[in-house]
Design a protein around this motif. Structure first.
Motif, PDB file in Angstrom:
ATOM      1  N   ARG A 109       0.822  -1.205   0.000  1.00  0.00           N
ATOM      2  CA  ARG A 109       0.000   0.000   0.000  1.00  0.00           C
ATOM      3  C   ARG A 109       0.861   1.262   0.000  1.00  0.00           C
ATOM      4  O   ARG A 109       0.379   2.333  -0.336  1.00  0.00           O
ATOM      5  N   ASP A 110       2.108   1.147   0.412  1.00  0.00           N
ATOM      6  CA  ASP A 110       2.998   2.302   0.513  1.00  0.00           C
ATOM      7  C   ASP A 110       4.333   1.921  -0.107  1.00  0.00           C
ATOM      8  O   ASP A 110       5.195   1.342   0.550  1.00  0.00           O
ATOM      9  N   LEU A 111       4.496   2.219  -1.373  1.00  0.00           N
ATOM     10  CA  LEU A 111       5.670   1.763  -2.116  1.00  0.00           C
ATOM     11  C   LEU A 111       6.957   2.350  -1.539  1.00  0.00           C
ATOM     12  O   LEU A 111       7.939   1.640  -1.346  1.00  0.00           O
ATOM     13  N   ASP A 112       6.957   3.644  -1.263  1.00  0.00           N
ATOM     14  CA  ASP A 112       8.169   4.285  -0.755  1.00  0.00           C
ATOM     15  C   ASP A 112       8.588   3.691   0.589  1.00  0.00           C
ATOM     16  O   ASP A 112       9.778   3.429   0.813  1.00  0.00           O
ATOM     17  N   GLN A 113       7.633   3.452   1.477  1.00  0.00           N
ATOM     18  CA  GLN A 113       7.966   2.906   2.788  1.00  0.00           C
ATOM     19  C   GLN A 113       8.479   1.478   2.674  1.00  0.00           C
ATOM     20  O   GLN A 113       9.447   1.092   3.346  1.00  0.00           O
ATOM     21  N   THR A 114       7.861   0.676   1.831  1.00  0.00           N
ATOM     22  CA  THR A 114       8.306  -0.705   1.674  1.00  0.00           C
ATOM     23  C   THR A 114       9.699  -0.769   1.064  1.00  0.00           C
ATOM     24  O   THR A 114      10.527  -1.592   1.468  1.00  0.00           O
ATOM     25  N   VAL A 115       9.994   0.113   0.117  1.00  0.00           N
ATOM     26  CA  VAL A 115      11.346   0.172  -0.451  1.00  0.00           C
ATOM     27  C   VAL A 115      12.351   0.562   0.629  1.00  0.00           C
ATOM     28  O   VAL A 115      13.441  -0.024   0.730  1.00  0.00           O
ATOM     29  N   ASP A 116      11.992   1.536   1.476  1.00  0.00           N
ATOM     30  CA  ASP A 116      12.872   1.926   2.584  1.00  0.00           C
ATOM     31  C   ASP A 116      13.088   0.759   3.543  1.00  0.00           C
ATOM     32  O   ASP A 116      14.210   0.516   4.013  1.00  0.00           O
ATOM     33  N   ASP A 117      12.014   0.031   3.858  1.00  0.00           N
ATOM     34  CA  ASP A 117      12.121  -1.106   4.779  1.00  0.00           C
ATOM     35  C   ASP A 117      13.035  -2.183   4.200  1.00  0.00           C
ATOM     36  O   ASP A 117      13.877  -2.762   4.914  1.00  0.00           O
ATOM     37  N   LEU A 118      12.875  -2.487   2.915  1.00  0.00           N
ATOM     38  CA  LEU A 118      13.720  -3.499   2.282  1.00  0.00           C
ATOM     39  C   LEU A 118      15.179  -3.048   2.257  1.00  0.00           C
ATOM     40  O   LEU A 118      16.082  -3.856   2.491  1.00  0.00           O
TER      41      LEU A 118
END
Length: 222
Positions: free
Chosen positions: A28-37
């Protein structure tokens, strides 16, 4: 020498056979998931681009020279597409999840026919297009309004004449793929029809797990 995604998915010398192509995280939140990865893997996924007319966009990180991890989300910059977005993105789910995986087969149409005959209807054949530095990326794929068997059974992709993106991506190493399902014998028959034989165990609910080697150790994606 090209390194391949080796997770125990290739068959013996007999046909049919298929190869792991990529895994899909829906978010649901592409930027946050990329940061998490980036934080857990030590490697930052790079922008793939917008899927033209499909209402989605993605980021990618390589898992070898022949496969990769895709992070996909709704693209708010695009108008509503004429057909449902892939991988259930129009439906309710949590912040992010490993939703399904894809394989490439020696013969796309033959693999699709075998899967249908085995009781794993892969759906219609569609196309995804996105702009890239080297020209437009086009991939043919089987698609359904949902994911088959909660993502345990993969969909098919065919890159045709388009160069595969994996060799040019920042990379972490794929360590393993494990599937679980409450009916493993039935699922195993479906996977064999597609030409893959990953580790498959009994589980209360269907589940897909990918393990990769991050900078700071092993990371399990579910």
């Amino acid at each position: 020498m090209r390194s391949r995604c080796t997770t125990g998915t290739q068959t013996a010398d007999a046909t049919p056979r298929a190869t792991v192509d990529h895994f899909v995280i829906a978010t649901r939140d592409l930027d946050q998931t990329v940061d998490d990865l980036h934080e857990v893997l030590g490697t930052r996924p790079v922008e793939g681009g917008a899927h033209i007319g499909r209402g989605t966009r993605n980021y990618l990180v390589g898992l070898g020279d022949t496969c990769y991890l895709e992070v996909i989300a709704v693209d708010e910059a695009q108008p509503e597409p004429d057909q449902p977005r892939l991988f259930g993105l129009d439906k309710a789910f949590g912040p992010s999840r490993l939703v399904t995986w894809a394989v490439t087969a020696d013969d796309f149409e033959a693999a699709r026919t075998r899967a249908d005959a085995a009781g794993a209807p892969l759906g219609e054949v569609g196309e995804l297009r996105r702009a890239a530095a080297g020209g437009e990326v086009r991939v043919r794929l089987t698609e359904r309004p949902d994911v088959l068997e909660d993502g345990v059974v993969p969909f098919l992709v065919d890159w045709g004449t388009t160069d595969h993106p994996a060799p040019n991506l920042p990379r972490v190493d794929l360590v393993g793929l494990r599937l679980s399902h409450p009916q493993p014998a039935r699922i195993r028959r479906l996977l064999v029809a597609l030409g893959v034989r990953p580790a498959l165990v009994w589980g209360v609910t269907p589940a897909l797990e990918v393990v990769v080697q991050g900078t700071h150790g092993l990371v399990a994606l579910r």
